[in-house]
Design a protein around this motif. Structure first.
Motif, PDB file in Angstrom:
ATOM      1  N   VAL A  65       0.882  -1.177   0.000  1.00 53.60           N
ATOM      2  CA  VAL A  65       0.000   0.000   0.000  1.00 53.60           C
ATOM      3  C   VAL A  65       0.911   1.215   0.000  1.00 53.60           C
ATOM      4  CG1 VAL A  65      -1.787   1.262   1.249  1.00 53.60           C
ATOM      5  CG2 VAL A  65      -1.768  -1.242   1.309  1.00 53.60           C
ATOM      6  N   PRO A  66       0.973   1.947  -1.130  1.00 54.72           N
ATOM      7  CA  PRO A  66       0.220   1.824  -2.373  1.00 54.72           C
ATOM      8  C   PRO A  66       0.669   0.592  -3.169  1.00 54.72           C
ATOM      9  CG  PRO A  66       1.898   3.493  -2.636  1.00 54.72           C
ATOM     10  CD  PRO A  66       1.950   3.051  -1.200  1.00 54.72           C
ATOM     11  N   SER A  67      -0.065   0.257  -4.233  1.00 56.63           N
ATOM     12  CA  SER A  67       0.213  -0.956  -5.002  1.00 56.63           C
ATOM     13  C   SER A  67       1.541  -0.883  -5.750  1.00 56.63           C
ATOM     14  CB  SER A  67      -0.925  -1.264  -5.967  1.00 56.63           C
ATOM     15  OG  SER A  67      -1.084  -0.209  -6.888  1.00 56.63           O
ATOM     16  N   THR A  71       7.136   6.003   0.853  1.00 55.57           N
ATOM     17  CA  THR A  71       6.815   5.253   2.057  1.00 55.57           C
ATOM     18  C   THR A  71       5.651   4.330   1.694  1.00 55.57           C
ATOM     19  OG1 THR A  71       5.288   6.944   2.853  1.00 55.57           O
ATOM     20  CG2 THR A  71       7.572   7.069   3.648  1.00 55.57           C
ATOM     21  N   PHE A  72       5.578   3.193   2.349  1.00 50.89           N
ATOM     22  CA  PHE A  72       4.560   2.205   1.999  1.00 50.89           C
ATOM     23  C   PHE A  72       4.293   1.297   3.192  1.00 50.89           C
ATOM     24  CE2 PHE A  72       8.576   0.169   1.347  1.00 50.89           C
ATOM     25  CZ  PHE A  72       8.378  -1.153   1.702  1.00 50.89           C
ATOM     26  N   GLY A  73       3.312   0.455   3.049  1.00 47.48           N
ATOM     27  CA  GLY A  73       3.002  -0.560   4.039  1.00 47.48           C
ATOM     28  C   GLY A  73       2.633  -1.849   3.336  1.00 47.48           C
ATOM     29  N   LEU A  74       2.405  -2.886   4.116  1.00 47.37           N
ATOM     30  CA  LEU A  74       1.909  -4.160   3.596  1.00 47.37           C
ATOM     31  C   LEU A  74       0.571  -4.435   4.260  1.00 47.37           C
ATOM     32  CD1 LEU A  74       5.126  -6.362   3.639  1.00 47.37           C
ATOM     33  CD2 LEU A  74       3.988  -5.399   1.656  1.00 47.37           C
ATOM     34  N   ARG A  75      -0.355  -4.982   3.481  1.00 48.02           N
ATOM     35  CA  ARG A  75      -1.691  -5.250   3.999  1.00 48.02           C
ATOM     36  C   ARG A  75      -2.127  -6.640   3.565  1.00 48.02           C
ATOM     37  NH1 ARG A  75      -6.980  -1.375   3.626  1.00 48.02           N
ATOM     38  NH2 ARG A  75      -8.303  -2.761   4.804  1.00 48.02           N
ATOM     39  N   GLY A  76      -2.906  -7.299   4.415  1.00 44.88           N
ATOM     40  CA  GLY A  76      -3.443  -8.621   4.090  1.00 44.88           C
ATOM     41  C   GLY A  76      -4.699  -8.870   4.899  1.00 44.88           C
ATOM     42  N   ILE A  77      -5.266 -10.034   4.719  1.00 45.44           N
ATOM     43  CA  ILE A  77      -6.452 -10.432   5.457  1.00 45.44           C
ATOM     44  C   ILE A  77      -6.142 -11.729   6.189  1.00 45.44           C
ATOM     45  CG2 ILE A  77      -8.866 -11.181   5.286  1.00 45.44           C
ATOM     46  CD1 ILE A  77      -9.050  -9.474   2.722  1.00 45.44           C
ATOM     47  N   ASN A  83       8.329  -5.835  -5.973  1.00 42.65           N
ATOM     48  CA  ASN A  83       9.304  -5.078  -6.740  1.00 42.65           C
ATOM     49  C   ASN A  83       9.252  -3.602  -6.366  1.00 42.65           C
ATOM     50  OD1 ASN A  83      11.277  -4.588  -8.685  1.00 42.65           O
ATOM     51  ND2 ASN A  83       9.792  -4.306 -10.319  1.00 42.65           N
ATOM     52  N   ILE A  84      10.419  -3.022  -6.115  1.00 44.05           N
ATOM     53  CA  ILE A  84      10.521  -1.576  -5.901  1.00 44.05           C
ATOM     54  C   ILE A  84      11.019  -0.970  -7.208  1.00 44.05           C
ATOM     55  CG2 ILE A  84      11.698   0.276  -4.652  1.00 44.05           C
ATOM     56  CD1 ILE A  84      11.787  -1.607  -2.226  1.00 44.05           C
ATOM     57  N   LEU A  85      10.292   0.009  -7.710  1.00 44.14           N
ATOM     58  CA  LEU A  85      10.599   0.649  -8.984  1.00 44.14           C
ATOM     59  C   LEU A  85      11.614   1.774  -8.795  1.00 44.14           C
ATOM     60  CD1 LEU A  85       6.888   0.919 -10.117  1.00 44.14           C
ATOM     61  CD2 LEU A  85       8.555  -0.824 -10.797  1.00 44.14           C
ATOM     62  N   PRO A  86      12.337   2.133  -9.860  1.00 46.73           N
ATOM     63  CA  PRO A  86      13.252   3.277  -9.771  1.00 46.73           C
ATOM     64  C   PRO A  86      12.476   4.557  -9.455  1.00 46.73           C
ATOM     65  CG  PRO A  86      13.701   1.979 -11.745  1.00 46.73           C
ATOM     66  CD  PRO A  86      12.411   1.461 -11.160  1.00 46.73           C
ATOM     67  N   PRO A 130       1.121  -7.086 -11.304  1.00 52.55           N
ATOM     68  CA  PRO A 130       0.964  -7.174  -9.863  1.00 52.55           C
ATOM     69  C   PRO A 130       2.224  -7.691  -9.202  1.00 52.55           C
ATOM     70  CG  PRO A 130      -0.259  -8.922 -10.934  1.00 52.55           C
ATOM     71  CD  PRO A 130       0.280  -8.034 -12.005  1.00 52.55           C
ATOM     72  N   PRO A 131       2.440  -7.349  -7.921  1.00 48.53           N
ATOM     73  CA  PRO A 131       3.617  -7.849  -7.220  1.00 48.53           C
ATOM     74  C   PRO A 131       3.575  -9.366  -7.143  1.00 48.53           C
ATOM     75  CG  PRO A 131       2.170  -6.626  -5.729  1.00 48.53           C
ATOM     76  CD  PRO A 131       1.592  -6.540  -7.087  1.00 48.53           C
ATOM     77  N   SER A 132       4.769  -9.972  -7.153  1.00 48.43           N
ATOM     78  CA  SER A 132       4.808 -11.427  -7.066  1.00 48.43           C
ATOM     79  C   SER A 132       4.596 -11.867  -5.619  1.00 48.43           C
ATOM     80  CB  SER A 132       6.156 -11.938  -7.575  1.00 48.43           C
ATOM     81  OG  SER A 132       7.185 -11.455  -6.759  1.00 48.43           O
ATOM     82  N   ARG A 133       4.170 -13.099  -5.466  1.00 48.01           N
ATOM     83  CA  ARG A 133       3.943 -13.651  -4.135  1.00 48.01           C
ATOM     84  C   ARG A 133       4.758 -14.913  -3.980  1.00 48.01           C
ATOM     85  NH1 ARG A 133       0.055 -10.327  -5.787  1.00 48.01           N
ATOM     86  NH2 ARG A 133      -1.216  -9.349  -4.220  1.00 48.01           N
ATOM     87  N   SER A 134       5.060 -15.263  -2.757  1.00 44.15           N
ATOM     88  CA  SER A 134       5.936 -16.394  -2.521  1.00 44.15           C
ATOM     89  C   SER A 134       5.195 -17.716  -2.431  1.00 44.15           C
ATOM     90  CB  SER A 134       6.726 -16.165  -1.230  1.00 44.15           C
ATOM     91  OG  SER A 134       5.837 -16.073  -0.147  1.00 44.15           O
ATOM     92  N   SER A 135       3.892 -17.716  -2.419  1.00 41.44           N
ATOM     93  CA  SER A 135       3.172 -18.971  -2.275  1.00 41.44           C
ATOM     94  C   SER A 135       2.879 -19.578  -3.637  1.00 41.44           C
ATOM     95  CB  SER A 135       1.866 -18.757  -1.506  1.00 41.44           C
ATOM     96  OG  SER A 135       0.993 -17.970  -2.263  1.00 41.44           O
TER      97      SER A 135
END
Length: 157
Positions: free
Chosen positions: A10-12, A19-25, A127-130, A142-147
């Motif tokens: 967050v943001p995507s 600055t950013f965060g991570l969100r899940g359910i 991924n963090i963009l330039p 979309p960002p990749s996931r490890s699962s």
């Protein structure tokens, strides 16, 4: 067993300097009731990054609100990190970054009077963009996931 799914930044889109965060359910599909802290003073998630991110303390004069969350079988709740006043994640370099997410919870079985504390850790990759890179919607992926299942990060006690 329970799961944290739909994990995303967050943001995507995260670029250097953001600055950013991570969100899940969190979804409880266990017969045990789970409890966890999820207010502005505490978070059930702690996160460490392998590279490209600085965790910055921020001065704050706001008051915090502690909250204990209880979820029974089939119930869900949003979680976010940082969820704490005075903490910021800032992207410092471009590239694929691993966030090790540790979820702290208590599990109360039907035959027990007090919850057993535990933690589960998993990795979320994004991924963090330039700096200054502007993507159009057709360029966005979309960002990749490890699962193994897209969009789902399972935590199994």
């Amino acid at each position: 067993m329970f799961a944290v799914f739909r994990v995303h930044t967050v943001p995507s889109k995260v670029a250097v300097g953001n600055t950013f965060g991570l969100r899940g359910i969190v979804f409880n599909n266990s017969t045990a009731t789970i409890t966890f802290a999820n207010g502005t003073c505490t978070s059930p998630l702690s996160i460490t990054f392998n590279k490209n991110v600085m965790i910055q303390p921020q001065a704050t004069t706001s008051t915090c609100k502690a909250q204990q969350v209880t979820r029974k079988l089939g119930e869900q709740s949003h979680v976010r990190s940082p969820n704490l006043l005075g903490l910021t994640y800032r992207a410092t370099a471009p590239g694929i970054t691993n966030a090790t997410m540790t979820f702290k919870y208590g599990a109360l079985a039907a035959t027990s009077k007090s919850p057993a504390s535990d933690t589960i850790s998993r990795v979320y990759t994004f991924n963090i963009l330039p700096a200054g890179l502007q993507l159009t919607s057709s360029q966005h992926s979309p960002p990749s996931r490890s699962s193994s299942q897209p969009g789902v990060l399972k935590l199994v006690p």
